[in-house]
Design a protein around this motif. Structure first.
Motif, PDB file in Angstrom:
ATOM      1  N   GLN A  28       2.328  -5.354   8.012  1.00 37.07           N
ATOM      2  CA  GLN A  28       1.766  -6.638   8.629  1.00 37.07           C
ATOM      3  C   GLN A  28       1.304  -7.553   7.393  1.00 37.07           C
ATOM      4  O   GLN A  28       1.493  -8.623   7.379  1.00 37.07           O
ATOM      5  CB  GLN A  28       0.636  -6.298   9.427  1.00 37.07           C
ATOM      6  N   LEU A  29       0.607  -6.722   6.584  1.00 39.91           N
ATOM      7  CA  LEU A  29       0.235  -7.524   5.145  1.00 39.91           C
ATOM      8  C   LEU A  29       1.536  -7.929   4.341  1.00 39.91           C
ATOM      9  O   LEU A  29       1.617  -9.227   3.896  1.00 39.91           O
ATOM     10  CB  LEU A  29      -0.762  -6.632   4.406  1.00 39.91           C
ATOM     11  N   GLY A  30       2.476  -7.196   4.284  1.00 42.13           N
ATOM     12  CA  GLY A  30       3.696  -7.628   3.596  1.00 42.13           C
ATOM     13  C   GLY A  30       4.198  -8.679   4.217  1.00 42.13           C
ATOM     14  O   GLY A  30       4.550  -9.639   3.494  1.00 42.13           O
ATOM     15  N   GLN A  37       6.780  -3.581   2.508  1.00 39.14           N
ATOM     16  CA  GLN A  37       5.526  -2.773   2.714  1.00 39.14           C
ATOM     17  C   GLN A  37       5.662  -1.832   1.422  1.00 39.14           C
ATOM     18  O   GLN A  37       4.431  -1.612   0.973  1.00 39.14           O
ATOM     19  CB  GLN A  37       5.913  -1.913   3.644  1.00 39.14           C
ATOM     20  N   GLU A  38       6.663  -1.503   0.797  1.00 34.49           N
ATOM     21  CA  GLU A  38       6.366  -0.672  -0.347  1.00 34.49           C
ATOM     22  C   GLU A  38       5.933  -1.425  -1.580  1.00 34.49           C
ATOM     23  O   GLU A  38       5.225  -0.671  -2.329  1.00 34.49           O
ATOM     24  CB  GLU A  38       8.188  -0.315  -0.846  1.00 34.49           C
ATOM     25  N   THR A  39       6.160  -2.715  -1.495  1.00 33.24           N
ATOM     26  CA  THR A  39       5.254  -3.414  -2.631  1.00 33.24           C
ATOM     27  C   THR A  39       3.684  -3.344  -2.280  1.00 33.24           C
ATOM     28  O   THR A  39       3.021  -3.198  -3.254  1.00 33.24           O
ATOM     29  CB  THR A  39       5.678  -4.999  -2.674  1.00 33.24           C
ATOM     30  N   ILE A  40       3.207  -3.406  -1.069  1.00 38.95           N
ATOM     31  CA  ILE A  40       1.866  -3.524  -0.541  1.00 38.95           C
ATOM     32  C   ILE A  40       1.453  -1.950  -1.302  1.00 38.95           C
ATOM     33  O   ILE A  40       0.169  -1.814  -1.687  1.00 38.95           O
ATOM     34  CB  ILE A  40       1.764  -3.716   0.808  1.00 38.95           C
ATOM     35  N   SER A  41       2.370  -1.203  -0.613  1.00 38.78           N
ATOM     36  CA  SER A  41       1.951   0.475  -1.298  1.00 38.78           C
ATOM     37  C   SER A  41       1.645   0.522  -2.670  1.00 38.78           C
ATOM     38  O   SER A  41       0.831   1.086  -3.220  1.00 38.78           O
ATOM     39  CB  SER A  41       2.829   1.304  -0.609  1.00 38.78           C
ATOM     40  N   ILE A  55       0.203 -10.037  -6.899  1.00 37.89           N
ATOM     41  CA  ILE A  55      -1.014  -9.713  -6.439  1.00 37.89           C
ATOM     42  C   ILE A  55      -1.653 -11.135  -5.710  1.00 37.89           C
ATOM     43  O   ILE A  55      -2.403 -11.157  -4.666  1.00 37.89           O
ATOM     44  CB  ILE A  55      -1.850  -9.514  -7.469  1.00 37.89           C
ATOM     45  N   LEU A  56      -1.403 -12.505  -6.319  1.00 39.49           N
ATOM     46  CA  LEU A  56      -2.010 -13.525  -5.858  1.00 39.49           C
ATOM     47  C   LEU A  56      -1.350 -13.820  -4.441  1.00 39.49           C
ATOM     48  O   LEU A  56      -2.265 -14.430  -3.404  1.00 39.49           O
ATOM     49  CB  LEU A  56      -1.762 -14.723  -6.884  1.00 39.49           C
ATOM     50  N   ALA A  57      -0.146 -13.571  -4.043  1.00 37.50           N
ATOM     51  CA  ALA A  57       0.469 -13.753  -2.753  1.00 37.50           C
ATOM     52  C   ALA A  57      -0.295 -12.756  -1.639  1.00 37.50           C
ATOM     53  O   ALA A  57      -0.778 -13.120  -0.769  1.00 37.50           O
ATOM     54  CB  ALA A  57       1.943 -13.413  -2.881  1.00 37.50           C
ATOM     55  N   VAL A  58      -0.731 -11.504  -2.198  1.00 38.61           N
ATOM     56  CA  VAL A  58      -1.471 -10.590  -1.185  1.00 38.61           C
ATOM     57  C   VAL A  58      -2.803 -11.070  -0.869  1.00 38.61           C
ATOM     58  O   VAL A  58      -3.300 -11.056   0.108  1.00 38.61           O
ATOM     59  CB  VAL A  58      -1.487  -9.171  -2.101  1.00 38.61           C
ATOM     60  N   LEU A  59      -3.575 -11.530  -2.200  1.00 38.13           N
ATOM     61  CA  LEU A  59      -4.690 -12.170  -1.914  1.00 38.13           C
ATOM     62  C   LEU A  59      -4.851 -13.352  -1.112  1.00 38.13           C
ATOM     63  O   LEU A  59      -5.756 -13.308  -0.213  1.00 38.13           O
ATOM     64  CB  LEU A  59      -5.376 -12.489  -3.345  1.00 38.13           C
ATOM     65  N   ALA A  60      -3.797 -14.090  -1.210  1.00 43.65           N
ATOM     66  CA  ALA A  60      -3.886 -15.450  -0.311  1.00 43.65           C
ATOM     67  C   ALA A  60      -3.548 -15.061   0.949  1.00 43.65           C
ATOM     68  O   ALA A  60      -4.203 -15.697   2.134  1.00 43.65           O
ATOM     69  CB  ALA A  60      -2.648 -16.235  -0.810  1.00 43.65           C
ATOM     70  N   ALA A  61      -2.563 -14.043   1.288  1.00 40.47           N
ATOM     71  CA  ALA A  61      -2.358 -13.665   2.638  1.00 40.47           C
ATOM     72  C   ALA A  61      -3.846 -12.896   3.331  1.00 40.47           C
ATOM     73  O   ALA A  61      -4.036 -13.005   4.558  1.00 40.47           O
ATOM     74  CB  ALA A  61      -1.418 -12.536   2.635  1.00 40.47           C
TER      75      ALA A  61
END
Length: 83
Positions: A28-30, A37-41, A55-61
């Motif tokens: 879901q975060l991905g 999902q593998e990148t999030i892991s 990392i910035l994309a993940v933080l924004a999400a």
């Protein structure tokens, strides 16, 4: 949430905490960040090869932001105790 991270592992731990707080799994975060999902892991396990843009994309999400501040006088052991 205002936490300090100085290593990829600490960033990963904070990302994982924020994700779980939202009740999301890695897939879901991905999806929210436009990543696999593998990148999030990899990020959550502290892989040092993660790109800043990713990392910035993940933080924004997660509705979080990246801040630059003067280094505190806390020791590495003090910071590790948080995690």
């Amino acid at each position: 949430m205002s936490d300090l991270a100085r290593t990829p592992k600490q960033i990963g731990t904070l990302v994982q905490r924020a994700r779980k707080k939202r009740g999301w799994n890695q897939t879901q975060l991905g999806a929210q960040a436009g990543l696999r999902q593998e990148t999030i892991s990899l990020i959550e396990t502290g892989n040092p090869a993660a790109r800043l843009e990713t990392i910035l994309a993940v933080l924004a999400a997660l509705d979080l932001e990246f801040r630059i501040a003067p280094r505190s006088t806390s020791t590495a052991a003090d910071i590790e105790a948080i995690f």
